[in-house]
Design an enzyme around this catalytic site. Structure first.
Site, PDB file in Angstrom:
ATOM      1  N   TYR A  98      26.065  10.346  27.512  1.00 22.42           N
ATOM      2  CA  TYR A  98      26.463  10.986  26.262  1.00 22.42           C
ATOM      3  C   TYR A  98      25.263  11.786  25.716  1.00 22.42           C
ATOM      4  CZ  TYR A  98      27.871  11.542  21.460  1.00 22.42           C
ATOM      5  OH  TYR A  98      28.169  12.073  20.249  1.00 22.42           O
ATOM      6  N   LYS A 195      35.705   5.952  19.297  1.00 24.61           N
ATOM      7  CA  LYS A 195      36.539   6.477  20.362  1.00 24.61           C
ATOM      8  C   LYS A 195      37.772   5.574  20.551  1.00 24.61           C
ATOM      9  CE  LYS A 195      33.136   9.346  20.417  1.00 24.61           C
ATOM     10  NZ  LYS A 195      32.005   9.278  21.329  1.00 24.61           N
TER      11      LYS A 195
HETATM   12  C1  LIG Z   1      30.590   9.240  21.226  1.00 29.86           C
HETATM   13  C2  LIG Z   1      29.759   8.435  22.138  1.00 29.86           C
HETATM   14  C3  LIG Z   1      28.587   7.809  21.689  1.00 29.86           C
HETATM   15  C4  LIG Z   1      28.078   7.991  20.268  1.00 29.86           C
HETATM   16  O1  LIG Z   1      28.949   7.417  19.348  1.00 29.86           O
HETATM   17  P1  LIG Z   1      29.138   7.944  17.826  1.00 29.86           P
HETATM   18  O2  LIG Z   1      30.138   6.996  17.288  1.00 29.86           O
HETATM   19  O3  LIG Z   1      29.626   9.356  17.911  1.00 29.86           O
HETATM   20  O4  LIG Z   1      27.796   7.860  17.177  1.00 29.86           O
HETATM   21  C5  LIG Z   1      27.892   7.024  22.580  1.00 29.86           C
HETATM   22  N1  LIG Z   1      28.314   6.867  23.858  1.00 29.86           N
HETATM   23  C6  LIG Z   1      29.423   7.463  24.328  1.00 29.86           C
HETATM   24  C7  LIG Z   1      29.835   7.248  25.745  1.00 29.86           C
HETATM   25  C8  LIG Z   1      30.179   8.267  23.489  1.00 29.86           C
HETATM   26  O5  LIG Z   1      31.281   8.861  23.956  1.00 29.86           O
END
Ligand SMILES: *Cc1c(COP(=O)(O)O)cnc(C)c1O
Length: 378
Positions: A98, A195
């Site tokens: 990420y 997510k």
């Molecule tokens: C979105 C994401 C993050 C970061 O998370 P946030 O809630 O946006 O701070 C970390 N790892 C993965 C794999 C992600 O998709």
């Protein structure tokens, strides 16, 4: 209890005098002491809060950890976990991560005196060869973002245990419904709860789940000190999302496999990255360690003009960052998640100006494919 039941009943200990079926939102910063020197179960919300505790107990049960902490975002969770280490800590991390994690490691942790080696953590021999006296941890995402590289969690755990390292796995893409890294030997699981766990594109959240008490205590200390805790109302929303996690993941995975196969058959598509293809390099490992392939697909089309055409013309898919929600989203990593990665490196990795990332939602698959069909027409 089986997984679907745990999503609803992992923690049935809430003591609400009215018998509310949902965990109440305890929107309180502080809690009244019972007497002199006799604090209540909760004292101050930065440290703990009943609504959040209920969510944390649920996540700990789903991931099979001893404790979970709920953060205000995924990045808050990962930043706090990285504070477990001290310079000159050396960390071996996936080279496909990420974008925010890469930024944290390269631009913030490095100035704290940490060093990193970024490799394909699917190559366990390579990981092993990089271990040195300062090495403290292995950090991976599997499947990775956005290239869908798969790492063998049990094999990495064996290496980590042999050398006294911590294995940290970002389990955002598959969620504990499809993959439980702690059972495979991981020491810490991190999540962007924004997510799939929340699942509705409406709340930011993050988690860190510990496999043992020692790590849990050290993380709790950092957590209450940095204070990036999840607010009570947001805790409620994430918990509401988790109740339908298995239903959403099954529908999303079903849709994703149809869309990945549809994309793969096209002349104007150069390459489809999807962990569920039986000829994917990590397929055997995926079958061994996870029970589903999730909803993420990346695709390289034949030209930038076509990529831009798709982004402009989609009607059901929305051109927006993020992933894992009920709405299908499509992103242009070159300009969004990977804008910070130097161009030669980005292109060498396959993240070209014709590369798109798709997060499949819960709409009807025929509608999603029809939408792509019309958007692909130049
Ligand atoms: C979105 C994401 C993050 C970061 O998370 P946030 O809630 O946006 O701070 C970390 N790892 C993965 C794999 C992600 O998709």
């Amino acid at each position: 209890m089986k997984f679907e039941t745990l999503c609803l009943h992992a923690d049935n200990n809430i003591k609400d005098e009215w018998g509310a079926i949902n965990t109440p939102i305890y929107q309180a910063a502080t809690f009244v002491h019972k007497g002199i020197g006799v604090p209540a179960d909760y004292s101050y919300t930065r440290l703990s809060n009943p609504t959040r505790a209920h969510l944390e107990n649920t996540i700990a049960a789903l991931e099979g950890g001893v404790a979970a902490l709920a953060f205000s975002s995924g990045m808050a969770a990962i930043s706090t976990v990285m504070k477990l280490f001290k310079a000159p800590a050396h960390i071996i991390a996936s080279d496909d991560l990420y974008g925010g994690s890469l930024r944290l490691f390269r631009n913030v942790n490095v100035s704290d005196g940490y060093t990193f080696d970024f490799v394909d953590t699917g190559d366990t021999a390579k990981v092993k060869s990089l271990i040195k006296k300062e090495t403290v941890a292995i950090y991976c995402e599997t499947p990775s973002n956005p290239l869908m590289q798969v790492s063998d969690i049990a094999a990495l755990s064996a290496i980590a245990k042999e050398h006294g390292l911590l294995l940290i796995v970002d389990n955002t893409f598959l969620t504990p419904y499809y993959q439980r890294p702690i059972a495979l030997g991981a020491d810490i699981v991190v999540h962007s709860g924004t997510k799939y766990l929340g699942g509705h594109n409406d709340t930011l959240a993050g988690f860190a789940v510990s496999a043992n008490k020692d790590i849990a205590e050290r993380l709790l200390y950092l957590y209450k000190t940095f204070g990036a805790c999840l607010a009570p109302t947001d805790s409620f929303l994430i918990e509401r999302g988790i109740k339908t996690l298995p239903l959403r993941m099954d529908k999303i995975s079903f849709n994703a496999s149809l869309i990945a196969n549809w994309l793969r058959g096209r002349k104007d598509v150069k390459k489809v990255y999807y962990a569920g293809f039986s000829d994917h390099a990590g397929y055997a490992v995926s079958k061994k360690q996870s029970t589903g392939f999730g909803g993420m697909i990346a695709v390289e089309v034949t030209s930038r003009a076509l990529a831009e055409n798709i982004l402009k013309k989609v009607k059901i898919f929305q051109y927006a960052e993020s992933l894992g929600g009920v709405e299908s989203l499509i992103t242009f990593p070159m300009l969004q998640t990977h804008a910070d990665v130097p161009e030669p490196e980005r292109i060498a990795r396959g993240i070209t100006d014709a590369f798109l990332r798709i997060s499949v939602g819960i709409e009807n698959a025929d509608d999603l494919i029809a939408d792509l069909e019309q958007a692909f027409k130049l």
